[in-house]
Design a protein around this motif. Structure first.
Motif, PDB file in Angstrom:
ATOM      1  N   ASN A   1      60.281  38.048  37.183  1.00 45.63           N
ATOM      2  CA  ASN A   1      60.830  36.400  37.866  1.00 45.63           C
ATOM      3  C   ASN A   1      61.295  36.488  38.959  1.00 45.63           C
ATOM      4  O   ASN A   1      61.751  37.363  39.795  1.00 45.63           O
ATOM      5  CB  ASN A   1      61.525  35.730  36.702  1.00 45.63           C
ATOM      6  CG  ASN A   1      60.776  35.902  35.678  1.00 45.63           C
ATOM      7  OD1 ASN A   1      59.866  35.848  35.464  1.00 45.63           O
ATOM      8  ND2 ASN A   1      62.193  35.534  34.240  1.00 45.63           N
ATOM      9  N   VAL A   2      60.412  35.304  40.084  1.00 43.67           N
ATOM     10  CA  VAL A   2      60.638  35.325  41.402  1.00 43.67           C
ATOM     11  C   VAL A   2      61.724  34.045  41.599  1.00 43.67           C
ATOM     12  O   VAL A   2      60.529  32.857  41.044  1.00 43.67           O
ATOM     13  CB  VAL A   2      60.113  36.282  42.463  1.00 43.67           C
ATOM     14  CG1 VAL A   2      61.105  36.549  44.058  1.00 43.67           C
ATOM     15  CG2 VAL A   2      60.378  37.588  42.174  1.00 43.67           C
ATOM     16  N   PHE A   3      62.579  33.423  42.185  1.00 44.08           N
ATOM     17  CA  PHE A   3      62.747  32.482  42.946  1.00 44.08           C
ATOM     18  C   PHE A   3      62.545  31.738  43.836  1.00 44.08           C
ATOM     19  O   PHE A   3      63.458  32.958  44.526  1.00 44.08           O
ATOM     20  CB  PHE A   3      64.186  31.103  41.738  1.00 44.08           C
ATOM     21  CG  PHE A   3      63.798  31.564  39.594  1.00 44.08           C
ATOM     22  CD1 PHE A   3      62.933  30.968  39.643  1.00 44.08           C
ATOM     23  CD2 PHE A   3      64.401  33.270  39.417  1.00 44.08           C
ATOM     24  CE1 PHE A   3      63.382  30.523  37.730  1.00 44.08           C
ATOM     25  CE2 PHE A   3      64.077  32.776  37.838  1.00 44.08           C
ATOM     26  CZ  PHE A   3      63.758  31.839  36.920  1.00 44.08           C
ATOM     27  N   VAL A   4      61.849  30.454  44.380  1.00 45.57           N
ATOM     28  CA  VAL A   4      61.951  30.121  45.397  1.00 45.57           C
ATOM     29  C   VAL A   4      61.694  28.872  45.889  1.00 45.57           C
ATOM     30  O   VAL A   4      61.881  28.456  44.830  1.00 45.57           O
ATOM     31  CB  VAL A   4      60.801  31.141  46.433  1.00 45.57           C
ATOM     32  CG1 VAL A   4      60.803  32.740  46.717  1.00 45.57           C
ATOM     33  CG2 VAL A   4      58.842  30.867  46.141  1.00 45.57           C
TER      34      VAL A   4
ATOM     35  N   ASN B   1      51.404  27.993  48.388  1.00 44.93           N
ATOM     36  CA  ASN B   1      51.411  29.048  49.538  1.00 44.93           C
ATOM     37  C   ASN B   1      52.484  29.940  49.819  1.00 44.93           C
ATOM     38  O   ASN B   1      52.867  30.825  49.811  1.00 44.93           O
ATOM     39  CB  ASN B   1      50.321  28.359  50.339  1.00 44.93           C
ATOM     40  CG  ASN B   1      49.763  29.528  51.466  1.00 44.93           C
ATOM     41  OD1 ASN B   1      49.106  30.837  50.751  1.00 44.93           O
ATOM     42  ND2 ASN B   1      49.732  30.518  52.683  1.00 44.93           N
ATOM     43  N   SER B   2      53.523  28.925  50.121  1.00 47.38           N
ATOM     44  CA  SER B   2      54.206  29.574  51.207  1.00 47.38           C
ATOM     45  C   SER B   2      55.507  29.635  49.753  1.00 47.38           C
ATOM     46  O   SER B   2      55.797  30.835  50.002  1.00 47.38           O
ATOM     47  CB  SER B   2      55.237  28.009  51.369  1.00 47.38           C
ATOM     48  OG  SER B   2      54.505  26.746  52.585  1.00 47.38           O
TER      49      SER B   2
ATOM     50  N   LEU C   1      56.659  33.574  50.036  1.00 49.97           N
ATOM     51  CA  LEU C   1      58.053  33.424  49.699  1.00 49.97           C
ATOM     52  C   LEU C   1      58.409  34.829  48.950  1.00 49.97           C
ATOM     53  O   LEU C   1      59.375  35.678  48.863  1.00 49.97           O
ATOM     54  CB  LEU C   1      59.406  32.524  49.429  1.00 49.97           C
ATOM     55  CG  LEU C   1      59.173  31.669  51.048  1.00 49.97           C
ATOM     56  CD1 LEU C   1      59.208  30.363  50.545  1.00 49.97           C
ATOM     57  CD2 LEU C   1      60.384  32.156  52.207  1.00 49.97           C
ATOM     58  N   GLY C   2      58.018  34.466  47.893  1.00 50.73           N
ATOM     59  CA  GLY C   2      58.500  35.428  46.600  1.00 50.73           C
ATOM     60  C   GLY C   2      57.694  37.392  46.937  1.00 50.73           C
ATOM     61  O   GLY C   2      58.277  38.153  46.387  1.00 50.73           O
TER      62      GLY C   2
ATOM     63  N   TYR D   1      51.122  40.729  43.935  1.00 48.82           N
ATOM     64  CA  TYR D   1      51.239  39.548  44.450  1.00 48.82           C
ATOM     65  C   TYR D   1      51.113  38.524  43.597  1.00 48.82           C
ATOM     66  O   TYR D   1      51.918  39.130  42.392  1.00 48.82           O
ATOM     67  CB  TYR D   1      48.936  39.499  44.009  1.00 48.82           C
ATOM     68  CG  TYR D   1      48.777  40.377  42.867  1.00 48.82           C
ATOM     69  CD1 TYR D   1      48.814  39.828  41.873  1.00 48.82           C
ATOM     70  CD2 TYR D   1      49.145  41.834  43.053  1.00 48.82           C
ATOM     71  CE1 TYR D   1      48.796  40.424  40.498  1.00 48.82           C
ATOM     72  CE2 TYR D   1      48.754  42.895  42.016  1.00 48.82           C
ATOM     73  CZ  TYR D   1      48.766  42.316  40.491  1.00 48.82           C
ATOM     74  OH  TYR D   1      48.532  42.526  39.643  1.00 48.82           O
ATOM     75  N   LEU D   2      50.822  37.260  43.131  1.00 47.53           N
ATOM     76  CA  LEU D   2      51.493  35.939  42.650  1.00 47.53           C
ATOM     77  C   LEU D   2      50.789  36.130  41.519  1.00 47.53           C
ATOM     78  O   LEU D   2      49.371  36.354  41.204  1.00 47.53           O
ATOM     79  CB  LEU D   2      50.844  34.894  43.038  1.00 47.53           C
ATOM     80  CG  LEU D   2      51.682  34.165  42.323  1.00 47.53           C
ATOM     81  CD1 LEU D   2      53.333  34.037  41.777  1.00 47.53           C
ATOM     82  CD2 LEU D   2      51.456  32.398  42.938  1.00 47.53           C
TER      83      LEU D   2
END
Length: 104
Positions: free
Chosen positions: A20-23, A29-30, A34-35, A60-61
């Protein structure tokens, strides 16, 4: 994320992982960029990754979820990763079957 050469228990192998990554971003796209940047700059991950330049890891997301607002009572958890050992193409066995479309 996948194709990470990592040494676990004295044996180097290719691993993938979920995290999990929070931005905070203006658009999807941004947020993705950022993630990815956040993961690439992770010093602990850099320290255990053994890939050579010609075989880099892939970041990748996989999925995303937009949240309206986070309060201090709702802590964000970016702790840890869930690793999985990647299989080679020949390790998938005969479980891959094409669907039949009425053609014999």
């Amino acid at each position: 994320m996948k194709n990470f050469a990592i040494n676990f228990n004295g044996k180097t192998a290719k691993y993938g992982f979920y995290q999990n990554v929070f931005v905070v971003a203006d658009d999807l796209n941004s947020a993705e960029l950022l993630g990815i940047k956040k993961i690439k700059e992770d010093k602990k991950l850099q320290a255990i990754t053994l890939n050579i330049e010609e075989d880099p890891p892939m970041i990748y997301l996989d999925s995303y979820c937009e949240v309206e607002e986070i309060t201090e009572r709702e802590p964000l958890s970016e702790q840890g990763r869930t690793y999985y050992l990647e299989k080679k193409w020949w390790q998938f066995g005969n479980d891959c079957r094409l669907p039949k479309f009425g053609i014999d």
